[in-house]
Design an enzyme around this catalytic site. Structure first.
Site, PDB file in Angstrom:
ATOM      1  N   TYR A 162       0.848  -1.161   0.061  1.00  0.00           N
ATOM      2  CA  TYR A 162      -0.060  -0.023   0.111  1.00  0.00           C
ATOM      3  C   TYR A 162       0.709   1.149   0.347  1.00  0.00           C
ATOM      4  CZ  TYR A 162      -3.202  -3.670   1.963  1.00  0.00           C
ATOM      5  OH  TYR A 162      -3.785  -4.715   1.872  1.00  0.00           O
ATOM      6  N   GLU A 200     -17.949  -1.920  23.727  1.00  0.00           N
ATOM      7  CA  GLU A 200     -19.189  -1.782  22.830  1.00  0.00           C
ATOM      8  C   GLU A 200     -19.876  -0.416  22.964  1.00  0.00           C
ATOM      9  OE1 GLU A 200     -19.874  -6.117  21.227  1.00  0.00           O
ATOM     10  OE2 GLU A 200     -20.798  -5.731  23.229  1.00  0.00           O
TER      11      GLU A 200
END
Length: 395
Positions: free
Chosen positions: A301, A375
């Site tokens: 990349y 979460e």
């Protein structure tokens, strides 16, 4: 009710559902370019929302939401979907059921969050103008990278977005915070595969051999000068070898030594120059000592750059949404990300979402068997991206 209040209300209402989606994805991870069930799941959820989509890059999904007000602006949002070949620790309620595969980099969070953003934007269509492209991308973890393939297949065309936004979980950053860096942020990544050939034999008779182990040792040491002496000191560069195989024995010099490593930097011109220097240096050392060397460089990349004007705007919107004190500066990070392909193709901003919580013991780094997130960060994840998107669209 203003835009911020509307988005916060919707985010709160749907967070439980998005957490459930994240847990489903976490339980069912799939490796790069094998995200068949994940892709199917995303399409099913988009269909439930009444959002049109097309398939790309085999397992990728591109969806579009068009606001009902007049505007020709286009914004793209990207989430990656693939998991890693890591065995998750046992005992988690939502742990991976696919042995040896784990969402250890948070891509389950990214995918579930973008589904949440889609739900918010779809519900607010009468209140904004422009087009939002939702990119559910495969293969971030494996070159050539799903981003490259999707770009080649036209994900940034028809219509062409003025900006691409992405977010990534960050366990070092406490939940409730987000991080930004303007300009160069993440490094390019090239893989090195080196084979040093000599002539093996008895370890007690080195004069009869050409020792590839000694040659390799000199090559590894000398190559560090590419970073410490050839590179401009102001340009961050990293050269590391993580695999060295010399299948000899205590008294046996092998015929060859095999190496694997990585080279990373933040400048494409220097990257090309470094490739030439490394190859020339390694081959020269081997030849001078009677051996030979094959030096293969597999380009990965490019470096990731956050467009300064866009990043400044996005950061300001984040400060509006959560408060200036919860938006932090990021350091350079010499990890690599295929989101870099988007940043090389158009204006882009890649920011970090805090997901750590020391009090809950959620501190494990990315790419580890113990990685997890707090979460409760998902509510901010979906709300912030939706708010940033609509503000950038001019609503």
């Amino acid at each position: 009710m203003n835009l911020k209040d509307k988005i916060e209300r919707i985010s709160l209402e749907i967070t439980g559902d998005i957490i459930a989606k994240r847990r489903y994805l976490h339980r069912n991870p799939e490796l790069s370019f094998e995200e068949f069930q994940t892709s199917k799941y995303v399409k099913t959820e988009l269909e439930k929302l009444g959002i049109s989509f097309t398939s790309m890059a085999k397992t990728g999904v591109l969806a579009e939401i068009k606001g009902e007000l007049a505007s020709d602006k286009v914004i793209a949002l990207r989430a990656d979907m693939d998991a890693l070949p890591i065995t998750e620790i046992e005992g988690r309620e939502y742990g991976s059921i696919n042995k040896g595969v784990m969402h250890a980099c948070g891509h389950d969070v990214h995918t579930a969050s973008l589904l949440g953003v889609a739900q918010i934007l779809q519900s607010l269509k009468p209140e904004f103008g422009g087009v939002v492209k939702l990119i559910f991308q495969p293969g971030e973890e494996r070159p050539p990278g799903g981003a490259k393939i999707m770009i080649e297949e036209g994900v940034l065309e028809n219509p062409k977005p003025q900006a691409v936004l992405g977010q990534h979980v960050m366990p070092e950053l406490p939940k409730g915070k987000v991080g930004f860096r303007s300009g160069k942020y993440m490094a390019s990544n090239d893989e090195l595969f080196v084979r040093v050939m000599g002539r093996g034999g008895h370890g007690a008779q080195p004069q009869q051999n050409i020792d590839p182990v000694v040659i390799t040792a000199q090559i590894i040491t000398a190559l560090q000068q590419v970073v410490s002496r050839i590179a401009n000191p102001t340009m961050p560069s990293v050269l590391s070898f993580g695999k060295v195989i010399a299948n000899g024995a205590t008294n046996i010099i092998p015929d060859e030594v095999y190496l694997e490593g990585t080279f990373r930097t933040l400048d494409e011109q220097w990257r090309k120059e470094a490739h030439i220097s490394m190859k020339k240096m390694a081959e020269g050392i081997a030849n001078s000592l009677g051996g030979t060397c094959s030096f293969e460089i597999r380009e990965g990349y490019p470096f990731l750059e956050n467009e300064p004007k866009l990043t400044s705007e996005i950061r300001a919107y984040a400060e509006e949404f959560i408060g200036k004190e919860k938006v932090v500066d990021l350091d350079l990070w010499l990890a690599s990300e295929d989101f870099a392909f988007y940043s090389q193709a158009t204006n882009a901003c890649f920011y970090r979402l805090g997901t750590g919580n020391e009090s809950k013991g959620i501190t494990s780094d990315l790419h580890t068997s113990t990685f997890d997130i707090d979460e409760s960060a998902i509510e901010l994840s979906i709300g912030l991206m939706a708010y940033i998107t609509l503000r950038e669209l001019g609503n």
